[in-house]
Every structure is written in structure tokens, then in C-alpha cells.
Design a protein around this motif. Sequence first.
Motif, PDB file in Angstrom:
ATOM      1  N   LYS A  78      19.012  59.739 112.771  1.00 10.76           N
ATOM      2  CA  LYS A  78      19.179  61.130 113.238  1.00 10.76           C
ATOM      3  C   LYS A  78      19.285  62.102 112.074  1.00 10.76           C
ATOM      4  N   LYS A  79      19.656  61.602 110.911  1.00 12.73           N
ATOM      5  CA  LYS A  79      19.809  62.452 109.716  1.00 12.73           C
ATOM      6  C   LYS A  79      18.663  62.235 108.730  1.00 12.73           C
ATOM      7  N   ASP A  80      17.643  61.521 109.195  1.00 12.98           N
ATOM      8  CA  ASP A  80      16.479  61.258 108.341  1.00 12.98           C
ATOM      9  C   ASP A  80      16.838  60.425 107.106  1.00 12.98           C
ATOM     10  N   ILE A  81      17.797  59.542 107.280  1.00 14.49           N
ATOM     11  CA  ILE A  81      18.144  58.600 106.208  1.00 14.49           C
ATOM     12  C   ILE A  81      17.687  57.218 106.667  1.00 14.49           C
ATOM     13  N   PHE A  82      17.020  56.493 105.772  1.00 20.10           N
ATOM     14  CA  PHE A  82      16.536  55.153 106.114  1.00 20.10           C
ATOM     15  C   PHE A  82      17.553  54.103 105.664  1.00 20.10           C
ATOM     16  N   VAL A  83      17.824  53.137 106.536  1.00 19.35           N
ATOM     17  CA  VAL A  83      18.795  52.087 106.207  1.00 19.35           C
ATOM     18  C   VAL A  83      18.081  50.761 105.979  1.00 19.35           C
ATOM     19  N   LEU A  84      18.323  50.202 104.816  1.00 15.40           N
ATOM     20  CA  LEU A  84      17.877  48.853 104.522  1.00 15.40           C
ATOM     21  C   LEU A  84      19.003  47.942 105.029  1.00 15.40           C
ATOM     22  N   GLN A  85      18.662  47.098 106.013  1.00 19.36           N
ATOM     23  CA  GLN A  85      19.684  46.333 106.720  1.00 19.36           C
ATOM     24  C   GLN A  85      19.823  44.926 106.121  1.00 19.36           C
ATOM     25  N   GLY A  86      21.054  44.568 105.774  1.00 20.71           N
ATOM     26  CA  GLY A  86      21.238  43.251 105.170  1.00 20.71           C
ATOM     27  C   GLY A  86      22.691  42.891 104.996  1.00 20.71           C
ATOM     28  N   ALA A  87      22.972  42.205 103.886  1.00 23.32           N
ATOM     29  CA  ALA A  87      24.331  41.734 103.601  1.00 23.32           C
ATOM     30  C   ALA A  87      24.442  41.424 102.119  1.00 23.32           C
ATOM     31  N   GLU A  88      25.681  41.263 101.665  1.00 16.96           N
ATOM     32  CA  GLU A  88      25.931  40.715 100.330  1.00 16.96           C
ATOM     33  C   GLU A  88      26.454  39.297 100.545  1.00 16.96           C
ATOM     34  N   VAL A  89      25.605  38.339 100.249  1.00 16.96           N
ATOM     35  CA  VAL A  89      25.927  36.939 100.516  1.00 16.96           C
ATOM     36  C   VAL A  89      26.679  36.343  99.330  1.00 16.96           C
ATOM     37  N   THR A  90      27.676  35.513  99.614  1.00  9.86           N
ATOM     38  CA  THR A  90      28.313  34.714  98.561  1.00  9.86           C
ATOM     39  C   THR A  90      27.764  33.303  98.676  1.00  9.86           C
ATOM     40  N   THR A  91      27.042  32.861  97.649  1.00 11.07           N
ATOM     41  CA  THR A  91      26.465  31.508  97.683  1.00 11.07           C
ATOM     42  C   THR A  91      27.525  30.474  97.321  1.00 11.07           C
ATOM     43  N   LYS A  92      27.155  29.220  97.466  1.00 14.03           N
ATOM     44  CA  LYS A  92      28.069  28.107  97.152  1.00 14.03           C
ATOM     45  C   LYS A  92      28.616  28.199  95.725  1.00 14.03           C
ATOM     46  N   GLU A  93      27.782  28.742  94.820  1.00 13.94           N
ATOM     47  CA  GLU A  93      28.219  28.886  93.415  1.00 13.94           C
ATOM     48  C   GLU A  93      29.072  30.132  93.204  1.00 13.94           C
ATOM     49  N   GLU A  94      29.383  30.853  94.313  1.00 19.04           N
ATOM     50  CA  GLU A  94      30.142  32.118  94.274  1.00 19.04           C
ATOM     51  C   GLU A  94      29.357  33.227  93.581  1.00 19.04           C
ATOM     52  N   VAL A  95      28.051  33.171  93.698  1.00 23.22           N
ATOM     53  CA  VAL A  95      27.196  34.258  93.201  1.00 23.22           C
ATOM     54  C   VAL A  95      26.953  35.223  94.361  1.00 23.22           C
ATOM     55  N   HIS A  96      27.132  36.517  94.104  1.00 20.53           N
ATOM     56  CA  HIS A  96      26.848  37.529  95.120  1.00 20.53           C
ATOM     57  C   HIS A  96      25.373  37.928  95.052  1.00 20.53           C
ATOM     58  N   CYS A  97      24.726  37.976  96.218  1.00 18.10           N
ATOM     59  CA  CYS A  97      23.306  38.348  96.286  1.00 18.10           C
ATOM     60  C   CYS A  97      23.092  39.308  97.443  1.00 18.10           C
ATOM     61  N   LEU A  98      22.345  40.371  97.184  1.00 20.75           N
ATOM     62  CA  LEU A  98      21.983  41.291  98.255  1.00 20.75           C
ATOM     63  C   LEU A  98      20.750  40.738  98.955  1.00 20.75           C
ATOM     64  N   VAL A  99      20.770  40.776 100.277  1.00 26.78           N
ATOM     65  CA  VAL A  99      19.599  40.338 101.043  1.00 26.78           C
ATOM     66  C   VAL A  99      19.303  41.400 102.099  1.00 26.78           C
ATOM     67  N   PHE A 100      18.008  41.614 102.350  1.00 24.01           N
ATOM     68  CA  PHE A 100      17.611  42.649 103.319  1.00 24.01           C
ATOM     69  C   PHE A 100      16.471  42.138 104.188  1.00 24.01           C
ATOM     70  N   PHE A 101      16.443  42.630 105.427  1.00 23.83           N
ATOM     71  CA  PHE A 101      15.417  42.194 106.380  1.00 23.83           C
ATOM     72  C   PHE A 101      14.822  43.405 107.089  1.00 23.83           C
ATOM     73  N   GLU A 102      13.530  43.264 107.400  1.00 20.41           N
ATOM     74  CA  GLU A 102      12.838  44.357 108.071  1.00 20.41           C
ATOM     75  C   GLU A 102      13.003  44.279 109.586  1.00 20.41           C
ATOM     76  N   LYS A 103      12.830  43.092 110.125  1.00 21.89           N
ATOM     77  CA  LYS A 103      12.747  42.941 111.582  1.00 21.89           C
ATOM     78  C   LYS A 103      14.104  42.584 112.178  1.00 21.89           C
ATOM     79  N   THR A 104      14.333  43.101 113.377  1.00 20.75           N
ATOM     80  CA  THR A 104      15.592  42.838 114.080  1.00 20.75           C
ATOM     81  C   THR A 104      15.793  41.348 114.324  1.00 20.75           C
ATOM     82  N   ASP A 105      14.716  40.638 114.663  1.00 21.84           N
ATOM     83  CA  ASP A 105      14.891  39.210 114.948  1.00 21.84           C
ATOM     84  C   ASP A 105      15.240  38.427 113.679  1.00 21.84           C
ATOM     85  N   ALA A 106      14.703  38.859 112.524  1.00 19.50           N
ATOM     86  CA  ALA A 106      15.039  38.195 111.260  1.00 19.50           C
ATOM     87  C   ALA A 106      16.511  38.451 110.918  1.00 19.50           C
ATOM     88  N   LEU A 107      16.959  39.672 111.152  1.00 15.58           N
ATOM     89  CA  LEU A 107      18.368  40.014 110.889  1.00 15.58           C
ATOM     90  C   LEU A 107      19.289  39.170 111.774  1.00 15.58           C
TER      91      LEU A 107
END
Length: 246
Positions: free
Chosen positions: A59-88
Amino acid sequence: MKNYRADLHIHTTLSPCGDLEMHPVNIISEAEKKGLDIIGITDHNTTRHCKLISQLAAKKDIFVLQGAEVTTKEEVHCLVFFEKTDALKTFQDYLDTNLPDILNVPEIFGDQVQVDENEMIIFEEPRLLVNALCKSLEEVEKFVHSLNGLFIPAHIDRLKNSIYSQLGFLPDDLAADALEISRNSSPEKFGAAHPEINRFPLITSSDAHYPENIGMASTNFYIENASFSEIRFALNGDKGRRISRI
Ligand SMILES: [Zn+2]
Ligand SMILES: [Zn+2]
């Protein structure tokens, strides 16, 4: 084409460390105030606030990249993003399956609440979201890419929860779409000490946990329009699209 200003690392009230003022309406109004065209919603190990924030932002003309900050088994933080609702949705199921069954203690770690557009709590995540998934960096990367997502190791310059702090090096075969440098350093500074990072696109973002942090670091995307595919083109340097840092 033109430059779109993006801050791709923002937490919400769902992250235990996220301020309770980081509710969807406030995030959008701060992003608007700061002149951001694109924001990434990256709560720890959950994507549950992405849909509402995306709807409000449109509504404000801002685009949202939808994802998460994942903590892997090694405790590394990684940003991940998905385009499609079903992938999310598939990725949310993956997070739910692979997050350890350890409960949050809000008094110690903070609240993990999902709210609606009226700031009413509609869900409280019982499990502590900052824990590491039982999946390795490589396993998470492969799963994200199997869903056509973007995989970006976060704040690689930090002394905690970064690929360097946890592994001690950047793997030669790392299949990252970009690397993120925190607002405490700069790609130039960190790249001078670690030239191996310069083979990747380098983004900077705020890692905002408080409204005032939003937009404190950002990356320009020189693209045709604000969309997932254009952002991917810019990271790859395809079709004249590119990133540049502010
Ligand atoms: Zn982090
Ligand atoms: Zn973060």
C-alpha cells in the motif's frame, strides 16, 4: 532503470531480540520515513510475519523480500529469501521441523509474538527461535536453492554467528548469492583483509532490531522495478542490473 534503496535485514516482534515496537505497521512507517524502496524481513528461524508486512508495504509502494535469518548447525546466521508463497510455506515447514524443541523463556530471551495490523497478538512462538537448526550451512543452502531462493551469509565481519567466526574461513565451494557486511564495517574495509570475499556481490544492511536502526545501512539496486527477479538480476550483474552501496 533506476536505483532502489534496500535494507534487507530487519527483525520484527517475532524475534526474541526484536523490540516490541518492531510490529508490522511501525516497520513500514519507519521504512517509508527512511526512504527505503525495498525491505527484507528476516526474523530468526521464522517467516511468519512476512505475509502481513508484504501486504501492508504494498500500500506504500514498498517491496518486501520475504524470508528469514536462519541459524545453521554451525551457528552461522544466513539470510534466505523466497519469491513464491508456496516456497515460503515449504521453508516455514522446514524451519518448524528442524528447530530444536527447546522452549523460549520470554523473561530471559524476550517475547516472540506475531501481531496483526492492529498490533494485537495473534500467535506466540513457544520454541526459542535463536537456537541452531539441526541442518548444516551446506544443507540449508541446498534446500534454499532447491526452492529457487536466495542464500546470503549474514554479517560475515562479525565475531559471533558469522561464517568466519564459526568456520574460520570462506569455503571455496560456497554457493552464496551474496555476502552481507554489517553496518559496523564496510565491504571495502573487510574486503581488504579478506580479498576472497570480493568474488561475491557484497550487500550492507542494518540488522535492525529497533525502529531507529531501520535504514542505518542499505544497498542500492539499479533495476527496472522492485521485484524478486530484478533483485536476483542485480546480484548476478545480469541484463545491466547491478548493486551499488551507499
Ligand atoms: Zn544475525
Ligand atoms: Zn539479524
